[in-house]
Structure formats: C-alpha cells, structure tokens
Design an enzyme around this catalytic site. Sequence first.
Site, PDB file in Angstrom:
ATOM      1  N   SER A   1       0.858  -1.185   0.000  1.00 43.25           N
ATOM      2  CA  SER A   1       0.000   0.000   0.000  1.00 43.25           C
ATOM      3  C   SER A   1       0.890   1.230   0.000  1.00 43.25           C
ATOM      4  O   SER A   1       2.116   1.132   0.043  1.00 43.25           O
ATOM      5  CB  SER A   1      -0.883  -0.003   1.244  1.00 43.25           C
ATOM      6  N   LYS A   2       0.240   2.385  -0.011  1.00 40.82           N
ATOM      7  CA  LYS A   2       0.988   3.654  -0.065  1.00 40.82           C
ATOM      8  C   LYS A   2       1.973   3.778   1.092  1.00 40.82           C
ATOM      9  O   LYS A   2       2.967   4.474   0.985  1.00 40.82           O
ATOM     10  CB  LYS A   2       0.003   4.821  -0.036  1.00 40.82           C
ATOM     11  N   ARG A   3       1.660   3.104   2.207  1.00 37.65           N
ATOM     12  CA  ARG A   3       2.558   3.174   3.361  1.00 37.65           C
ATOM     13  C   ARG A   3       3.979   2.730   2.983  1.00 37.65           C
ATOM     14  O   ARG A   3       4.959   3.184   3.537  1.00 37.65           O
ATOM     15  CB  ARG A   3       2.073   2.211   4.453  1.00 37.65           C
TER      16      ARG A   3
END
Length: 466
Positions: A254-256
């Site tokens: 994910s963007k994390r």
Amino acid sequence: MAVKVRFAPSPTGSPHVGNLRTAIYDWLMAKHEGGEFLVRLEDTDRSPDRYSPESIADIEESLRYLGILPDSWWVSGGKDSPYIQSERLERYHKVIEELIGKGHAYKCFCTKERLELMRQRQQELGTPTGYDRRCRNLPPEDSARYESDNLPYVVRLAMPLEGICLLRDAVRGEIKYEYRLQDDQVLLKSDGFPTYFLAATVDDHLMEITHILRGEEWLGSAPKMIHLYDVLGWEQPVFAHLPIILGTDRKKLSKRHGATNFRWYMEEGYLPEALVNFLVLLGWSTGDENKELLTVSEIIERFTLQGITEHPAIFDYEKLKWMNGQYIRKSPSGRIVGLCIPYLVKAGLLSSPPTLEEMAYARRIIPLEQERMKTLSEVVDLVGFFFRKLDYPNGYDEKAVTKWFGVAHLKPLLEKEVVAFEALPVHPTRVATTGQTVGPGLFETLEALGKERTLERLRNVLNRTS
Ligand code: GLU
C-alpha cells in the site's frame, strides 16, 4: 488451440503496479507461445469513486512506456471490437435474458432499505451475510406487475443450492467451493450496467480467451464464473490466479510502503526494462535464484505459467532501485543523456528548449554521473552544481564548508589556486602530460591520469627543459 490472453483493467485511477505485473505476464505469455494479447477496458462500474475517465489515457501510456503493446485494444481496434465494455452492453443484456429465460437468473426488486435491514439482522444473529433469495421464487405475475409499475430492479444469478464447484487453477491446483455457500450475486445493476463477473465472462467467451491471468483477489468470483460457463454451455478457459504482492513487512502493498501507482515510477525515471525485469520476478521465477538481471528476450524465452509461484511476492523498493541503477549503467550514455535532459529542464537548470551549447555541456557532464544514478530524476542533484550559479556562501553545502573551509591558510591557498588556474596554459599542459595535441578534455584527462602520473610527467618535462 492458439493462446489468447487479455489484460482487463478498470479505469479507476492511475494503474497500480500490481495491475501492470498482470499485463506483463499476459504479454509474456502471448510472446512465449506465439499467441495473441488483447487489452479490454472494464468500465461497467460507474460509481464516481470507481470510474475515472482520465485514467484511460494513463493505462495506455503505462503499457506504451513498458513496451508491452497489445495486438488489439481500444486504441487501434481489432477483430473483437469494441474493446470497451460500456460499448458492448447489448451483448451482456442478451446473455442475461438467456439466463433469465432458462431459470438461471432472476429479477430482484428488493429495496436498498430492505437489503440493509436484512444485513443488520444477519449480523445480529451471526448468520452468514448475503442475499436471502426472497425474489428468487417471486411469482411471475408479481414480477411482471412490479416491472410495469417501473420499480427499479437488479438481476441476480441463481446459484445452485447444492453441489461442489471445482476450480482447476494453473497456479494453485484444484480448489473446491460449496455452491450452497455462494451468494446470488447481482449480474445486472439497476443502472443497466452489468457487474464485473458477468461482463468479463461474456467477453472472455466472445473474444475466445484461452487463459485468464489475474490477481488472487479475484478468486472469490471464480465459482460464479465457472457456474456461468456451465449453464451457458461455454468452454472454460484456464484460470491462473497470480500471487498477492506484499511490502517488505509482509503486509499488503500500500501507499505506506511507497508509491503503488505506476505513474510515479515513470516520473522518477525507472527504465522500462528495469520495471519489466523487477515486476516479472514478483511471483515468477526462472528457477535460478542467482540470475536476477534478465533481458526481455531472456524472459520471453523462459516465461511459462509453471514458473508462477503460489506464495506472496515481496515488493522491495531498494531492490528495484538497485536494479534500475544497473540498467542505467549498462545503457549507452547517449540514451541516458537524452532521458535526463527533461529532468534538468524541469528543474530550471537548462532552458526550455535547451540551447545547442547547453546540450553540448549536458552531453559532457551527464555521463560522468551515469554510474552513480539509481533513477533518472537523481540527475538533478548529481549534476546540479555544474549548472547552478554559485554565489558563496549561497548554494554551498554548509557541512562541507564547515569541514573544509575551517582550515587555516584557506585564503592564501585559494589565492595560489586562482593564480595557477589563470596561468594554466591548456595546450602546453596537454602536450606535457600526453605527448600530443589532441585528446579528451584536458581536465578529464588529468583526472584519469591521476595526480601521481600527471606530476611525474610534468616534472619529467621540467627537468629536461633548460
Ligand atoms: N477489471 C478487473 C480489474 O480491474 C480485472 C480482473 C480480471 O482480470 O479479470 O482489475
């Protein structure tokens, strides 16, 4: 039968790296087998957060960037045109009519409010959630009356109430599902658009797709699709569900973890061949773990579904960066110069368009940093000092100044340097250090010779000159 594969993106936003991995696998399979690769746009979900018309151009650009051009798609057409599902609605409606006629689908008039209450009750009672099939046995006259009263409805697939569905997956082997646990899912929404699994099944059949490669998040729709093939009497293609992509912490990518949308990689300056090489290894292996750098033709030669792994793939940004650096290093410097120029223009270090003089300067400088560059965008920081107008102390690295300008005698040292540089006669120095009048730039030459050899040659001439 000749292999025919499809990549079927939905225009929901800028493509995710995981989607492009699927596209690369499709393309490779077609290339390896001498088959056909088509790209179809699945745009039947029209909810504002799932439909972004601008992303259609993004999808096209990403595929072009990677150099994985389809044999047919909406851009150039082809024998299965149109390749955009919203332009194929009558085909889906026809199949839905057939399913209703044969008793495999039914109209459902349940309101949103009723469905919500039903869901709440199921949750309170702890029973499985899903449609309670109230409209499945609606008397035909009620159905006709509701329809003539213009009540909105959806069409649902009447799933078998017993029996086993067998999915033979090329990656995961046999998976069994109990039909009775499957929901009567919606085939046609009240806005007249079909849902994903109906439209995809109809198109895969009409387009004679032989292999469906898609992410494992789609496994849940397999029993419904298999049931559709059965009741429609269509031949089932081979399914191959690709492993999920995780971050290095083994959580869903994910963007994390960093950027997940492909545009970012194009903008940062990841080379197409590095991206293809890196993405293909997310879930596929040649069996030779030591060989990680593979040319596109080596990959095409080796790519088969047997090489796809079942276990999750780990997206390691550092590895991608390393790989990109390797590809930049291996590229002809003319190519890297050309690719770097737009970054320097964007950063305001070169005029737009660059002058001939600036181009010549850039051609001399960029190759000096090619070895160290991991992404093309790094060129701005790496060669910026060649272009920037320095105005001491502005533009100077403070730490470097503190460390090196603190020395006593800096001023006399700089004075000497200025005098020496002013007096430095280019041609005699070149002759003294190289023995000839032609050669590469004098400073590059001196740097390559190194301090010792340069001094030795200068001293040698000095000693023999009266
Ligand atoms: N349209 C689906 C998506 O957006 C594709 C699933 C499939 O390949 O069947 O990813």
